[in-house]
Structures are given as C-alpha cells and as structure tokens.
Design an enzyme around this catalytic site. Structure first.
Site, PDB file in Angstrom:
ATOM      1  N   ASP A 101      12.471  -8.819  -1.761  1.00  8.48           N
ATOM      2  CA  ASP A 101      11.856  -8.103  -0.915  1.00  8.48           C
ATOM      3  C   ASP A 101      12.628  -6.870  -0.490  1.00  8.48           C
ATOM      4  O   ASP A 101      13.705  -7.148   0.221  1.00  8.48           O
ATOM      5  CB  ASP A 101      11.216  -8.932   0.298  1.00  8.48           C
ATOM      6  CG  ASP A 101      10.491  -8.106   1.262  1.00  8.48           C
ATOM      7  OD1 ASP A 101       9.104  -8.319   1.064  1.00  8.48           O
ATOM      8  OD2 ASP A 101      10.771  -7.438   2.008  1.00  8.48           O
ATOM      9  N   TYR A 112      14.077   0.774   3.767  1.00  5.16           N
ATOM     10  CA  TYR A 112      15.398   0.269   3.755  1.00  5.16           C
ATOM     11  C   TYR A 112      16.485   1.209   3.073  1.00  5.16           C
ATOM     12  O   TYR A 112      17.542   0.657   3.211  1.00  5.16           O
ATOM     13  CB  TYR A 112      15.323  -1.342   3.211  1.00  5.16           C
ATOM     14  CG  TYR A 112      14.419  -2.329   3.730  1.00  5.16           C
ATOM     15  CD1 TYR A 112      13.798  -1.996   4.848  1.00  5.16           C
ATOM     16  CD2 TYR A 112      14.111  -3.298   3.069  1.00  5.16           C
ATOM     17  CE1 TYR A 112      12.887  -2.817   5.323  1.00  5.16           C
ATOM     18  CE2 TYR A 112      13.143  -4.359   3.541  1.00  5.16           C
ATOM     19  CZ  TYR A 112      12.517  -4.047   4.671  1.00  5.16           C
ATOM     20  OH  TYR A 112      11.514  -4.861   5.318  1.00  5.16           O
ATOM     21  N   LYS A 117       7.731  -1.453  -0.328  1.00  7.90           N
ATOM     22  CA  LYS A 117       6.668  -1.105   0.654  1.00  7.90           C
ATOM     23  C   LYS A 117       6.774   0.423   0.747  1.00  7.90           C
ATOM     24  O   LYS A 117       7.471   1.085   0.875  1.00  7.90           O
ATOM     25  CB  LYS A 117       6.980  -1.938   2.101  1.00  7.90           C
ATOM     26  CG  LYS A 117       7.261  -3.236   1.915  1.00  7.90           C
ATOM     27  CD  LYS A 117       7.547  -3.939   3.342  1.00  7.90           C
ATOM     28  CE  LYS A 117       8.226  -5.290   3.138  1.00  7.90           C
ATOM     29  NZ  LYS A 117       9.494  -5.215   2.507  1.00  7.90           N
ATOM     30  N   HIS A 171       3.485  -0.896   4.673  1.00  6.15           N
ATOM     31  CA  HIS A 171       4.590  -1.261   5.758  1.00  6.15           C
ATOM     32  C   HIS A 171       4.068  -1.467   7.068  1.00  6.15           C
ATOM     33  O   HIS A 171       4.616  -2.219   7.699  1.00  6.15           O
ATOM     34  CB  HIS A 171       5.877  -0.345   5.620  1.00  6.15           C
ATOM     35  CG  HIS A 171       7.198  -1.093   5.927  1.00  6.15           C
ATOM     36  ND1 HIS A 171       8.418  -0.765   5.291  1.00  6.15           N
ATOM     37  CD2 HIS A 171       7.516  -1.944   7.016  1.00  6.15           C
ATOM     38  CE1 HIS A 171       9.108  -1.677   5.936  1.00  6.15           C
ATOM     39  NE2 HIS A 171       8.650  -2.171   6.725  1.00  6.15           N
TER      40      HIS A 171
END
Length: 315
Positions: A77, A82, A111, A144
C-alpha cells in the site's frame, strides 16, 4: 451482504519452499501464504498488506519491499502523498526480475491526493503514479480523502462525486483493477452509491484497539465494501496508549505464544478487516506476517475492543 471470511481462510497457514536463506526470524526458507478475500467487483485482495506511510528513510523502502515479498507479502500500500512511489517501484522491479513473483501475483494500492480531485485530473494523476511505480496498472486506486485542495494545500470546492467519475474512467481504461475510497464516512459513501454506477470496493480507514470504528465498519460490510485498516497497532506502538505489558493483552499473547503486536493484527483480521502494518525492519516484517496459525475467540476480541476510546493517533 456482509463480507465474511470463511473459517478456512481465517485459519489458513501453509508454507512453500523458496530457496532463500539468511532470514533472521521464523523458519529459514519458508514463505507464508496470505489468504485473500473477494471484493465486490470480483477481484481478490490479500487480507494483510505492507503499509508504507511515514517512512523517514526513503531508501530503506526498496529493501523492505524485497524482504516483504520474500517473506510472503503480496499486498503493498502506498499513495502519491507518501512521496515513495519511485522507491517502491524499484523494489517491485527487483522482485519481478528475481522471479520471486509475477506482476499478477502482487496487489498494489496507491491513492489520489486532494489536489487532483477535478475529474480531468484523476487519470493523469494515476498515470503519473504508474510511471513512478513502473507499472501498467494498479490493483486498487483510492480517493485518499473526500476533501479537495489546491496545489498550495488551501481548500477548494470540488465535489468528490466529480472525483469519483474520474476514478470510474481510470477503471474503465484498465489503469486500476479496483477503485475505492479512504477516510470516507457512511453518508459520503452512500452519496457515491446513489449517484454512480460503481460502488467503492474498499474504504481504507484508521482502525485499532483505541479507535475500533464499529459503526463505520458495520456500515461498510452491509454495503459489501471491504475495510482496509491503517495504523492497526494504534497506541500500542506510540506514546499515550495502553502498555504492551497490560495483563489483558499480554495474557492473550502468552496463550498463543505470540507478541502483543501479532495479537493486535490478528484482532483486525478476526474482525474481517485488512490491516496494513508498516515496517522497514526485516524481523518485524516477518513477525507481522506470522499471524495465520491462530484465531482469537469472540471474548478475546471483546477484551481488546475494551481499549477503545474513539481516539485517532493523528489527533
């Protein structure tokens, strides 16, 4: 229809010989087989994955992907937010080149961030993520958050129903096998259901013993939506929460010959959730996967739920 794991899937544990030695935890040369559950679109998702949010040392992620796949993880994931998709892509490339897995054996989630919520931004944003990951498609693409923002982070007024239309286009183009949401509540999910042809396959939310989210989880299950649990350890691995030496949880761990963190992961799985614990430590990566040879009783699940204070670790 509720999503229910069969007793066989819940208890499944079997190993295959991989020929890889040198692991510092668990049986050398053994690999865990992670059970899967079927999503509402017919695709299958492994019921435990590797989370990658908040890693301070980005270069370690590539090695972590290699260790995770060697141990048996198939579900990874990530997210545009990120800023680690490139390193994860390198790790995926490594394991494919080694012949450890085929692309179709992996389940990769990323996401869409809040600054790409306009309908015509969704597919280009996913193509950008795919380029960083070095992939032709992801297995799961999530909105997200329901909130939209401008590039500078300030809020903007874009309805997530418009965003969902872009997500449906991504699925139609084959860029995402499944689409879903993250951090959505029941009312928001029901708006999507009422105004589109596609029910989200997944809702990814924060779930752990201090934030058990019973109502939202039950609502998702009633709508045949799988729940991925991020931050599954909650306060057990952060300040301000129950101690790992608390006898209530420690006694359960001792009963099964497991660690407290393994029991907390099993707690998520036995609730029908899909936890995504994060780690770049090889021993912990393997330990987090070693949770398929025991099952908690309903009473033990209730005991762990008694830690609930409806508290987010991000608040």
């Amino acid at each position: 229809m509720k999503l229910v794991l069969s007793s066989v899937a819940l208890c499944a544990l079997f190993h295959v010989i991989t020929g890889h030695a040198g692991h510092n935890h668990g049986p050398v040369g053994k690999q865990v087989k992670v059970p899967t559950k079927q999503l509402n679109d017919g695709n299958n998702i492994p019921i435990l994955g590797l989370g990658t949010f908040g890693f301070g040392d980005i270069p370690k992620i590539r090695q972590a992907i290699n260790w995770a796949v060697e141990a048996g993880y198939r579900h990874i994931d990530t997210a545009a937010l990120y800023a680690n998709e490139e390193e994860i892509g390198k790790g995926i490339s490594d394991v494919l080149k080694k012949g450890l897995v085929r692309r179709e054996d992996l389940f990769i989630t990323t996401k869409l961030w809040n600054d790409k919520h306009a309908k015509d931004q969704v597919v280009p944003a996913l193509r950008d993520s795919l380029a960083k990951l070095g992939l032709q498609y992801v297995d799961l693409y999530l909105i997200h958050s329901p909130e939209a923002s401008k590039a500078d982070g300030s809020p903007t007024n874009i309805d997530y129903l418009e965003t969902w239309q872009g997500m449906e286009e991504a699925k139609k183009l084959g860029l995402a096998k499944s689409i879903g949401v993250s951090n959505f509540n029941t009312k928001q999910i029901d708006r999507i259901k009422a105004h589109s042809k596609t029910v989200p396959a997944v809702n990814q939310i924060e779930v752990h013993p201090s934030n058990t989210q019973e109502q939202t989880i039950n609502d998702c299950f009633e709508r045949n939506i799988a729940v991925v649990a991020y931050s599954p350890f909650g306060f057990f691995v952060t300040r301000g929460g129950p101690s790992k030496d608390d006898p209530k949880i420690k006694n359960i761990a001792q009963k099964y010959g497991k660690s407290v963190t393994q029991v907390v992961l099993r707690y998520s799985i036995d609730r029908g959730l899909i936890p995504i614990p994060k780690s770049t430590n090889q021993k912990r990566i393997k330990e987090n996967l070693d949770v398929f040879d025991f099952q908690l009783t309903p009473e033990e699940i209730s005991t762990i739920s008694s830690y609930n204070t409806d508290t987010s670790i991000f608040s």
